[in-house]
Structure formats: C-alpha cells, structure tokens
Design a protein around this motif. Sequence first.
Motif, PDB file in Angstrom:
ATOM      1  N   SER A  20       0.823  -1.203   0.000  1.00 45.68           N
ATOM      2  CA  SER A  20       0.000   0.000   0.000  1.00 45.68           C
ATOM      3  C   SER A  20       0.861   1.259   0.000  1.00 45.68           C
ATOM      4  O   SER A  20       0.437   2.313  -0.465  1.00 45.68           O
ATOM      5  CB  SER A  20      -0.847  -0.024   1.263  1.00 45.68           C
ATOM      6  OG  SER A  20      -2.134   0.332   0.980  1.00 45.68           O
ATOM      7  N   HIS A  57      -1.310   4.584   0.046  1.00 47.40           N
ATOM      8  CA  HIS A  57      -2.584   4.655   0.776  1.00 47.40           C
ATOM      9  C   HIS A  57      -2.457   4.068   2.168  1.00 47.40           C
ATOM     10  O   HIS A  57      -1.588   3.231   2.428  1.00 47.40           O
ATOM     11  CB  HIS A  57      -3.659   3.828   0.027  1.00 47.40           C
ATOM     12  CG  HIS A  57      -3.915   4.311  -1.352  1.00 47.40           C
ATOM     13  ND1 HIS A  57      -4.741   5.377  -1.634  1.00 47.40           N
ATOM     14  CD2 HIS A  57      -3.444   3.873  -2.544  1.00 47.40           C
ATOM     15  CE1 HIS A  57      -4.764   5.567  -2.945  1.00 47.40           C
ATOM     16  NE2 HIS A  57      -3.989   4.677  -3.514  1.00 47.40           N
ATOM     17  N   ILE A  99      -4.305   1.511   4.817  1.00 54.33           N
ATOM     18  CA  ILE A  99      -5.098   0.300   4.562  1.00 54.33           C
ATOM     19  C   ILE A  99      -6.445   0.353   5.279  1.00 54.33           C
ATOM     20  O   ILE A  99      -7.350  -0.426   4.976  1.00 54.33           O
ATOM     21  CB  ILE A  99      -4.343  -0.997   4.945  1.00 54.33           C
ATOM     22  CG1 ILE A  99      -4.016  -1.034   6.437  1.00 54.33           C
ATOM     23  CG2 ILE A  99      -3.096  -1.150   4.108  1.00 54.33           C
ATOM     24  CD1 ILE A  99      -3.653  -2.432   6.916  1.00 54.33           C
ATOM     25  N   LYS A 130      -9.946  -0.217   3.595  1.00 59.04           N
ATOM     26  CA  LYS A 130      -9.810  -0.952   2.325  1.00 59.04           C
ATOM     27  C   LYS A 130     -10.327  -2.379   2.516  1.00 59.04           C
ATOM     28  O   LYS A 130     -10.425  -2.874   3.638  1.00 59.04           O
ATOM     29  CB  LYS A 130      -8.338  -1.001   1.880  1.00 59.04           C
ATOM     30  CG  LYS A 130      -7.692   0.367   1.741  1.00 59.04           C
ATOM     31  CD  LYS A 130      -8.319   1.195   0.639  1.00 59.04           C
ATOM     32  CE  LYS A 130      -7.643   2.546   0.484  1.00 59.04           C
ATOM     33  NZ  LYS A 130      -7.669   3.398   1.683  1.00 59.04           N
TER      34      LYS A 130
END
Length: 411
Positions: free
Chosen positions: A126, A149, A151, A154
């Motif tokens: 990520s 990103h 997590i 997600k």
Amino acid sequence: MAERPSTSFPVDKIKVLLLENIHKSAHEIFGQEGYSVEAISKALPEEELRKKVAEAHVLGIRSKTQVTPAVLEAGTRLLSVGAFCIGTNQVALDAANGRGVPVFNAPFSNTRSVAELIVCEVIALSRQLGDRSQEVHAGVWKKVATNCHEIRGKTIGIVGYGHIGSQVGVLAEALGMRVVYFDVRATLPMGNNHSCATLDALLGQSDFVTLHVPETKDTKHMIGEAQIAQMKPGACLLNMSRGTVVVIDALAAAIKSKHLGGAAVDVYPSEPESNSDGFESPLRGLPNVLLTPHVGGSTEEAQEAIGREVARSLVRFVSSGSTAGAVNFPEIDMPPMRGGHRILNVHKNVPGVLTNINRIVSDHSANIQAQVLSTDANIGYLIMDINVDVSEGVRKGIAALPTSIKTRILF
Ligand code: NAI
C-alpha cells in the motif's frame, strides 16, 4: 520371502533420521525419550535417502525432501514419517499408508507467522515500501505520496479461509480493514468477516486479494489471466500459499500493464533446491512487487513450535501407537496401557481380518483389556492391550497372517 525386520525393540535402539535443519526442540524431545538422532542439514536426493532410510525407524523432513514410493520401499524398518512443516505433498501418502507408515505434520504451528507477514506486506504494498527502500539504498531520494494509501477502510479478499486465512481476517479487521473471504467449505466467519458466494464476487470488490488455499488439482492455476482481469484496477495480489496456484506470466503481464498495483509472492511454480542456487522469475525487477524466498512460516517461534508438535506426535505413535493427527492413516488415540502389553497391527482392509485375529487371541486364551479398530479404504489399524504372558505368541500369530502389513508390540 525375506523375513520382515522386527518392529519391537527397546527405546535406545530407535533411530531417528532428521533432514533439512529441523529445530533443536525436536532433538530435545527425542533425546529425552532415549532415541538416537542423526541430523543432516539438507535434503537428500532419492538414492542417498534410500541408503540412509534403511536404518531409520523415524524419518523427519521438511518441505524439500521427496519421500517417494522408492524411499518408502527402502525404509524397511520405518515406523513413521514426520513432516516438520504444514504441507505433505512431498510425501507419497498413499504408498506410506499401504506400508503401514503414518505421516504426521504440524498443521498450525506457523499459522501466526504467515498471517503476520501478510499484514506486513499489505501495508508495504500500500505504501510501495519495497521500491522506496531499494531506491534509498541506491542513493535515490524519491519522496512521493501518489498511489500510496492507508489500509484502513480498504477491502481484503481472502481466498481459502482455513487456519491461515481466518487468522489474516482477524488481524486485518483489527487494523480497520473490511474483510471478505471465499472458501469451498462452509466456515464460521470470524468477527465481522463476510463470506462471498463465489471467487468472482471476491475478486471484483477487493483492494487486496490474498491466497491461502492448499495445492490441489482445483487450485492449480486458480488465479490466471481471466481472474486477474476481474480484479479492481490498482488492486494487489498476495500469494503465500503454493506456487502452482497463480499463473506467474499472467501476474507479470498485469503488473507491467499497470492493471494491478502490486504483488507479494513467497511461493513459486519451481523453487531453488538450496540457498546457493540462483532464482529466475518473470516477476524479478517489476515495480511494487515484493518477492520473498518461501519464508512465510519461517520464524524462530514457528520452527520451535513445529519441532515440538511433530516430535511429540512421533513419540506418541512410537510409544503408544496413537495416530491422532496423522494425515494418511486411520485415527486411534487410546489411553496408555495399564499393566498389559499392547499389540499394534496394520492390515489390509479385507473381509474376515478381525475374525482371524480374534481366533488367534482366543487360541491363546488371552485376556483383552482394550481393543480399538479404525479403518480407511485400504487398511485397518488395530490396537489391542492384552495380558503379558501370552502377548508374544499372539503378536507372532497376528504378524504371520497374510493380511498383516505391520505388527509390533509395546511393553
Ligand atoms: P488450511 O487447510 O487450514 O486452509 C485451506 C483452506 O482452503 C480450507 O478452508 C479449504 O476449504 C480451502 N480451500 C480448498 N480448496 C479451495 C478452493 N478451490 N477454493 C477456495 N478455498 C479452498 O490450510 P492453511 O494452514 O491455512 O494453509 C494454507 C496454505 O498456506 C497451504 O497451501 C500451505 O501450504 C501454505 N503455507 C505456506 C507457507 C509459506 O511459508 N509460504 C507456510 C504455511 C502454509
């Protein structure tokens, strides 16, 4: 016909052959029992193993040693095989069953280690951590946030919700991820994990797809071009199960085309035999692809736990005949003997065997204290506790039956 070697003997005559650097926790357990242990740090090729195994009563291996029908044939004294790992497809299980040799493994001693590494890699993918680290090592300073990103929030899709998959679900949920899974058997969801009715449904909604299925004919190439095409653009694939599950060329193409945002791979269709061999793969050098050398379960904690778990199963089998947890054998777990002798008999599963055995028992006027029989399609496994004065005669009679595969006596 050559006389079958005796399988009843004092503990100090029991020889254990351990290959592939099995943890010292196993040596300690065998040592405490008084067995003699020979340890070899690597796997042996078939011919060498055939010679070595001829003397062994217990063989301990990890994932590299191939225990073929020919190896089992050479192991005329072999009582049992311990696979000090999870997978047992390196052992010819049917051939071992037919020779009366139970095979034990450690189904969940390294579960936590694998699950922790998956969580680590989900975060690393990520944040493109592998690439950033390599760049800085190479003296390149590339500070970026694009396509990096958190997590949290997600979705992780777990394919195969067994020991490892369900643990990954627990850890991922604790980190704030949404967890979906697909499994061919109905399983109880942990926490707020959700099951998907199909693999396609999972692939279409997951930011991370992580594979935790066994190697079977159904899982071979279960993730190929068509399945990868169904994954979300930018999603990441993690394979820490078995190398045959993913079509590596399809994965490499999806990374190159940028359909997938990254991958973490620990297992490969063909893996080097040893640490000194080189490694080739179409995945080498691709961006945001973490490649590890089959180390998912490789921690000190896991190795120690595996050593203990498998060694204890082997000792229990040698000393009491218990086959609890054996992967290829009818399961019997009888309490320890109380004063008598114990006869263990593996026989072909054909009609009339028990009648013949009981006739021998009655001819000797034996007093049976306990008797348990368990069968599978090929063999029957009988444990019988009887009075000491007639036990050797009964053992000889049973061993001489044409249906008997292996017979031994415990004092
Ligand atoms: P497990 O047997 O507990 O779980 C496997 C799950 O996959 C089961 O729930 C089963 O129902 C499911 N399954 C089987 N076929 C399926 C299919 N076609 N589609 C969907 N689900 C399917 O196994 P465990 O202990 O969780 O291990 C999983 C895998 O991890 C194994 O392949 C094992 O070899 C591998 N492994 C890899 C390690 C490494 O170092 N990379 C270390 C430990 C295990």
